[in-house]
Design a protein around this motif. Structure first.
Motif, PDB file in Angstrom:
ATOM      1  N   GLU A   1      -8.325  10.450   8.478  1.00 52.86           N
ATOM      2  CA  GLU A   1      -8.124   9.017   8.225  1.00 52.86           C
ATOM      3  C   GLU A   1      -8.431   8.656   6.770  1.00 52.86           C
ATOM      4  N   GLY A   2      -8.023   9.539   5.856  1.00 50.72           N
ATOM      5  CA  GLY A   2      -8.179   9.258   4.430  1.00 50.72           C
ATOM      6  C   GLY A   2      -9.485   9.700   3.818  1.00 50.72           C
ATOM      7  N   LYS A   3     -10.358  10.325   4.601  1.00 58.60           N
ATOM      8  CA  LYS A   3     -11.648  10.779   4.039  1.00 58.60           C
ATOM      9  C   LYS A   3     -11.429  11.901   3.029  1.00 58.60           C
ATOM     10  N   TYR A   4     -10.495  12.811   3.311  1.00 64.40           N
ATOM     11  CA  TYR A   4     -10.242  13.943   2.428  1.00 64.40           C
ATOM     12  C   TYR A   4      -8.832  13.857   1.852  1.00 64.40           C
TER      13      TYR A   4
ATOM     14  N   ALA B   1      -6.996  24.607   2.833  1.00 66.67           N
ATOM     15  CA  ALA B   1      -6.712  23.754   1.681  1.00 66.67           C
ATOM     16  C   ALA B   1      -7.997  23.296   1.026  1.00 66.67           C
ATOM     17  N   VAL B   2      -7.922  23.092  -0.283  1.00 71.86           N
ATOM     18  CA  VAL B   2      -9.007  22.483  -1.038  1.00 71.86           C
ATOM     19  C   VAL B   2      -8.731  20.981  -1.102  1.00 71.86           C
ATOM     20  N   ALA B   3      -9.762  20.195  -0.842  1.00 69.85           N
ATOM     21  CA  ALA B   3      -9.590  18.738  -0.830  1.00 69.85           C
ATOM     22  C   ALA B   3     -10.779  18.066  -1.498  1.00 69.85           C
ATOM     23  N   VAL B   4     -10.572  16.832  -1.887  1.00 68.27           N
ATOM     24  CA  VAL B   4     -11.633  15.995  -2.438  1.00 68.27           C
ATOM     25  C   VAL B   4     -12.202  15.120  -1.325  1.00 68.27           C
ATOM     26  N   ASP B   5     -13.518  15.085  -1.233  1.00 67.50           N
ATOM     27  CA  ASP B   5     -14.171  14.182  -0.282  1.00 67.50           C
ATOM     28  C   ASP B   5     -14.244  12.803  -0.931  1.00 67.50           C
TER      29      ASP B   5
ATOM     30  N   GLU C   1     -19.976  11.681  -5.347  1.00 71.43           N
ATOM     31  CA  GLU C   1     -19.646  12.603  -6.437  1.00 71.43           C
ATOM     32  C   GLU C   1     -18.247  13.188  -6.296  1.00 71.43           C
ATOM     33  N   HIS C   2     -17.530  12.777  -5.242  1.00 71.10           N
ATOM     34  CA  HIS C   2     -16.179  13.294  -4.973  1.00 71.10           C
ATOM     35  C   HIS C   2     -16.158  14.820  -4.986  1.00 71.10           C
ATOM     36  N   ARG C   3     -17.099  15.399  -4.259  1.00 71.44           N
ATOM     37  CA  ARG C   3     -17.188  16.852  -4.223  1.00 71.44           C
ATOM     38  C   ARG C   3     -15.994  17.473  -3.508  1.00 71.44           C
ATOM     39  N   LEU C   4     -15.733  18.749  -3.843  1.00 79.16           N
ATOM     40  CA  LEU C   4     -14.622  19.467  -3.239  1.00 79.16           C
ATOM     41  C   LEU C   4     -15.052  20.121  -1.929  1.00 79.16           C
ATOM     42  N   VAL C   5     -14.122  20.183  -1.000  1.00 81.10           N
ATOM     43  CA  VAL C   5     -14.360  20.851   0.287  1.00 81.10           C
ATOM     44  C   VAL C   5     -13.208  21.802   0.563  1.00 81.10           C
ATOM     45  N   LEU C   6     -13.458  22.752   1.444  1.00 78.79           N
ATOM     46  CA  LEU C   6     -12.420  23.660   1.919  1.00 78.79           C
ATOM     47  C   LEU C   6     -12.192  23.369   3.399  1.00 78.79           C
ATOM     48  N   ILE C   7     -10.951  23.060   3.751  1.00 75.55           N
ATOM     49  CA  ILE C   7     -10.612  22.715   5.125  1.00 75.55           C
ATOM     50  C   ILE C   7      -9.837  23.859   5.763  1.00 75.55           C
ATOM     51  N   ASN C   8     -10.381  24.410   6.855  1.00 77.56           N
ATOM     52  CA  ASN C   8      -9.677  25.387   7.681  1.00 77.56           C
ATOM     53  C   ASN C   8      -9.052  24.644   8.858  1.00 77.56           C
TER      54      ASN C   8
END
Length: 261
Positions: free
Chosen positions: A7-10, A25-29, A34-41
């Motif tokens: 719902e737009g979080k990432y 995928a790599v996404a921005v939180d 701090e808009h840290r990066l996350v990895l989504i499986n």
């Protein structure tokens, strides 16, 4: 996968892997200050979802700090971890790389420490992520991190876990003619199945690292000629032990039906 997830979080900025059953995928939180990066499986296959959901539930309760969350969306399961930037391990440590000995020891320590931090995760998940392809390195800080890309075909409980550590250690430490006996013994024990757990590997490394550092210091003080002659003595004194390690490695591979290349 949509550009916006949860719902737009990432917000997805890069796809690492895409097929009909699995997407990473790599996404921005966006909600993080701090808009840290996350990895989504993202897992799309119903059978994979049934098999893996219990593992991810256990991971969520493990206390592993890089785990962010697990959620369902559009009939798929998404598992989110913190993403780490850096150069790929195999881009940093290759045949022609000229990296100083102390830096190699520092990176090895960091790699094994990260592996121990994952010990609370289900072993099948550890097998999927403790791989060279997931390892990123920062030479300046002497840090190695694992990005938690867990491909379905790699999620399995397997003795390959220690082998994977051995492959990465061989890459980082780089067996050389002048390598001290203690370092060669450590690499041979890894290769021949001399450790039963990640924790045992790390403990052995912490025990042997001071002796390796001391051996390198003595080589530098002794000079090139003395170091070369010392290496000859090391290889001569290790010849029987090296044969035993090699035999144990071959027997182990034979039991698993794997040919030693």
């Amino acid at each position: 996968m949509q550009t916006l997830v949860r719902e737009g979080k990432y917000k997805v900025i890069e796809y690492l892997s895409t097929d009909k059953d699995y997407i990473s995928a790599v996404a921005v939180d966006i909600e993080d200050n701090e808009h840290r990066l996350v990895l989504i499986n993202s897992y799309l296959n119903p059978q994979d979802i049934r098999n893996f959901v219990p593992l991810f539930y256990d991971a969520s309760r493990s206390g592993y700090e890089d785990f962010v969350e697990c959620f369902t969306e559009y009939s798929r399961v998404n598992v989110v971890f913190r993403y780490h930037s850096g150069k790929k391990l195999e881009q940093v440590f290759h045949k022609s790389s000229a990296i100083e000995k102390q830096k190699r020891l520092q990176i090895e320590e960091s790699m094994l420490h990260e592996a121990v931090l994952m010990a609370a995760l289900p072993q099948a998940l550890q097998c999927a992520v403790l791989r060279a392809e997931n390892a990123v390195v920062s030479l300046d800080s002497g840090r190695l991190k694992f990005n938690m890309a867990a491909k379905p075909e790699n999620i399995e409980r397997s003795e390959r876990l220690i082998d994977q550590l051995g492959d990465m250690s061989a890459l980082i430490l780089k067996r050389r003619f002048l390598s001290p006996a203690q370092e060669l013994d450590f690499l041979d024990r890894l290769r021949s199945g001399g450790f039963e757990s990640v924790t045992a590997v790390y403990s052995a490394w912490r025990d042997v690292r001071p002796a390796i550092e001391e051996a390198y210091e003595k080589m530098e003080k002794a000079g090139e000629v003395a170091a070369f002659l010392g290496a000859i003595r090391t290889h001569w004194s290790r010849r029987k032990r090296a044969r035993q390690y090699k035999k144990a490695c071959r027997e182990r591979l034979a039991r698993r039906g794997v040919l030693d290349k």
